[in-house]
Design a protein around this motif. Structure first.
Motif, PDB file in Angstrom:
ATOM      1  N   ASP A 184      36.191 -10.723 125.337  1.00 50.64           N
ATOM      2  CA  ASP A 184      35.974 -11.371 124.043  1.00 50.64           C
ATOM      3  C   ASP A 184      36.504 -10.519 122.887  1.00 50.64           C
ATOM      4  O   ASP A 184      36.898 -11.054 121.847  1.00 50.64           O
ATOM      5  N   ARG A 185      36.492  -9.214 123.075  1.00 47.71           N
ATOM      6  CA  ARG A 185      36.940  -8.289 122.031  1.00 47.71           C
ATOM      7  C   ARG A 185      38.411  -7.916 122.182  1.00 47.71           C
ATOM      8  O   ARG A 185      38.922  -7.060 121.455  1.00 47.71           O
ATOM      9  N   GLY A 186      39.085  -8.534 123.146  1.00 52.24           N
ATOM     10  CA  GLY A 186      40.517  -8.305 123.325  1.00 52.24           C
ATOM     11  C   GLY A 186      40.870  -7.020 124.034  1.00 52.24           C
ATOM     12  O   GLY A 186      42.027  -6.590 124.005  1.00 52.24           O
ATOM     13  N   LEU A 187      39.888  -6.396 124.679  1.00 49.45           N
ATOM     14  CA  LEU A 187      40.160  -5.151 125.380  1.00 49.45           C
ATOM     15  C   LEU A 187      40.827  -5.398 126.734  1.00 49.45           C
ATOM     16  O   LEU A 187      40.632  -6.438 127.360  1.00 49.45           O
ATOM     17  N   TYR A 188      41.594  -4.418 127.151  1.00 53.40           N
ATOM     18  CA  TYR A 188      42.167  -4.426 128.489  1.00 53.40           C
ATOM     19  C   TYR A 188      41.192  -3.736 129.449  1.00 53.40           C
ATOM     20  O   TYR A 188      40.325  -2.968 129.034  1.00 53.40           O
ATOM     21  N   ILE A 189      41.372  -4.010 130.742  1.00 55.26           N
ATOM     22  CA  ILE A 189      40.482  -3.497 131.776  1.00 55.26           C
ATOM     23  C   ILE A 189      41.316  -2.718 132.782  1.00 55.26           C
ATOM     24  O   ILE A 189      42.219  -3.275 133.413  1.00 55.26           O
ATOM     25  N   GLY A 190      41.019  -1.425 132.932  1.00 52.83           N
ATOM     26  CA  GLY A 190      41.761  -0.576 133.854  1.00 52.83           C
ATOM     27  C   GLY A 190      41.134  -0.561 135.241  1.00 52.83           C
ATOM     28  O   GLY A 190      39.948  -0.275 135.386  1.00 52.83           O
ATOM     29  N   VAL A 191      41.925  -0.878 136.249  1.00 47.14           N
ATOM     30  CA  VAL A 191      41.452  -0.918 137.634  1.00 47.14           C
ATOM     31  C   VAL A 191      42.241   0.109 138.450  1.00 47.14           C
ATOM     32  O   VAL A 191      43.467   0.218 138.326  1.00 47.14           O
ATOM     33  N   ASN A 192      41.521   0.854 139.286  1.00 52.82           N
ATOM     34  CA  ASN A 192      42.153   1.907 140.079  1.00 52.82           C
ATOM     35  C   ASN A 192      41.637   1.886 141.515  1.00 52.82           C
ATOM     36  O   ASN A 192      41.135   0.865 141.986  1.00 52.82           O
ATOM     37  N   GLY A 193      41.733   3.015 142.193  1.00 52.73           N
ATOM     38  CA  GLY A 193      41.373   3.096 143.602  1.00 52.73           C
ATOM     39  C   GLY A 193      39.939   2.771 143.928  1.00 52.73           C
ATOM     40  O   GLY A 193      39.623   2.464 145.091  1.00 52.73           O
ATOM     41  N   ILE A 194      39.048   2.821 142.934  1.00 49.76           N
ATOM     42  CA  ILE A 194      37.655   2.447 143.179  1.00 49.76           C
ATOM     43  C   ILE A 194      37.573   1.062 143.817  1.00 49.76           C
ATOM     44  O   ILE A 194      36.754   0.816 144.707  1.00 49.76           O
ATOM     45  N   ALA A 195      38.432   0.163 143.361  1.00 50.80           N
ATOM     46  CA  ALA A 195      38.399  -1.208 143.885  1.00 50.80           C
ATOM     47  C   ALA A 195      38.619  -1.237 145.395  1.00 50.80           C
ATOM     48  O   ALA A 195      38.044  -2.083 146.096  1.00 50.80           O
ATOM     49  N   THR A 196      39.414  -0.303 145.916  1.00 51.34           N
ATOM     50  CA  THR A 196      39.761  -0.330 147.334  1.00 51.34           C
ATOM     51  C   THR A 196      38.622   0.120 148.232  1.00 51.34           C
ATOM     52  O   THR A 196      38.647  -0.153 149.439  1.00 51.34           O
ATOM     53  N   PHE A 197      37.646   0.844 147.655  1.00 53.63           N
ATOM     54  CA  PHE A 197      36.511   1.258 148.487  1.00 53.63           C
ATOM     55  C   PHE A 197      35.174   0.754 147.957  1.00 53.63           C
ATOM     56  O   PHE A 197      34.113   1.196 148.378  1.00 53.63           O
TER      57      PHE A 197
END
Length: 272
Positions: A184-197
Motif C-alpha cells: 500500500d505504501r509502494g515499497l518493494y519486497i526483497g526475497v532471498n535464500g530464506i524462501a528456499t528453506f
C-alpha cells in the motif's frame, strides 16, 4: 542468459580484515576468495549487477571503495539497527556518514531499520539513527533499504511520518498483513535464500502473494545460503537458485520473473 540484479549483498569485505565484523569474519572462512572472483562468479551465472550494502560507517566507506572502479556495482550506505548505539548522539560520526551520500555511486541509504528481536542496540537509539537516515535519504532523493525484525508496530508510524519515501523491505519474512501495508505504501519486497528453506506454509503463501511489480531478489551474501547449498558461504552467484525456487513457487516463467525483478531494481535504484 538472463540478467539478474543482486539488490543486497555484503561483498565489500571479501579478503579484508576491516568492515562490519560478522561479515568479514564470515568471508574469512573462504581465504582464497577475492572481490574480483566473487563478482566474476556472479557474472558467469547471469548476476550482472550488484548492490553492495554497508552496515556501519567504515563498512559503508568500504562499499563505496569496492564499487568505485567496478561498472556493474553500486553502493548503499547504512547504519544497521544493531550498530545504532555507536552512532546515537554522536554528531561527528553522523556528519562523517552523511558526507558519504554525495558519492555518485551511492544509490540508496541502508541497511537501516529496527530490530527488536535481538536489540543489540537500545530501541531509542535505533529510532534516533533510523530517523537520521530517513532525513538523509530525503535530502539526497535516495531510496532506502530497510531491515525490520519484530518491529513493524514501531516502524510504520515512523515511516508514515515522512512523505515521498521509496525503498525495499530487505529479507522479508513477516506477515501477510505487513506485506499488504508495505505494498500500500509502494515499497518493494526483497526475497532471498530464506524462501528456499522456509517450512511455514503461511510464509510460503506470503512469498506467493507479493505483487510482481513490488518484488526484488537478493542474496544477502555471505549469509542466508539457499538450499541445496546450506552449510557453504553464500555468494551473489547463488541468486539464480532463488529465482528458480520463487518462479516454481509462484508458477511464473523464470525468464519473466528475472526480467521483471531486474526492471524493478533498475527503477528503484536508478541503475544504468
Amino acid at each position: 542468459m538472463m540478467e539478474l540484479v543482486d539488490t543486497h549483498c555484503h561483498i565489500q569485505s571479501v579478503g579484508l580484515t576491516e568492515g562490519e565484523r560478522s561479515t568479514r569474519d564470515k568471508w574469512a572462512s573462504e581465504p582464497d576468495l577475492t572481490g574480483d572472483i566473487v563478482v566474476s562468479n556472479a557474472a558467469e551465472q547471469g548476476v550482472t549487477r550488484l548492490i553492495c550494502v554497508g552496515c556501519d560507517l567504515d563498512d559503508s566507506r568500504l562499499a563505496i571503495e569496492f564499487v568505485k572502479n567496478r561498472q556493474n556495482c553500486w553502493a548503499s550506505i547504512g547504519l544497521h539497527p544493531h550498530e545504532a548505539q555507536h552512532y546515537a548522539g554522536q554528531q561527528a560520526k553522523l556528519d562523517d556518514f552523511a558526507a558519504l551520500a554525495t558519492d555518485p555511486k551511492v544509490v540508496a541509504i541502508g541497511e537501516t531499520g529496527l530490530d527488536l528481536f535481538y536489540t543489540h542496540s537500545p530501541k531509542a537509539d535505533q529510532i534516533e539513527v533510523l530517523k537520521f537516515q530517513f532525513e538523509l535519504a530525503l535530502q539526497h532523493n535516495l531510496p532506502m533499504i530497510f531491515h525490520v525484525r519484530e518491529a513493524f508496530d514501531d516502524f510504520w508510524p515512523i515511516f508514515d511520518s515522512y512523505t515521498g519515501m521509496r525503498g525495499v523491505l530487505h529479507s522479508y519474512s513477516d506477515s501477510a498483513e505487513n506485506l499488504a501495508k508495505a505494498v500500500d505504501r509502494g515499497l518493494y519486497i526483497g526475497v532471498n535464500g530464506i524462501a528456499t528453506f522456509a517450512k511455514d506454509e503461511e510464509q510460503l503463501k506470503v512469498y506467493k502473494s507479493i505483487p510482481l511489480g513490488n518484488l526484488l531478489l537478493e542474496t544477502d551474501s555471505p549469509f542466508l545460503t539457499p538450499t541445496p547449498y546450506r552449510g557453504s558461504i553464500n555468494e551473489p552467484k547463488r541468486l539464480g537458485v532463488v529465482v528458480d525456487f520463487v518462479s516454481n513457487l509462484r508458477g511464473e516463467d523464470r525468464a519473466e520473473l528475472a526480467a521483471k525483478t531486474t526492471a524493478n531494481a533498475v527503477k528503484l535504484f536508478g541503475l544504468n
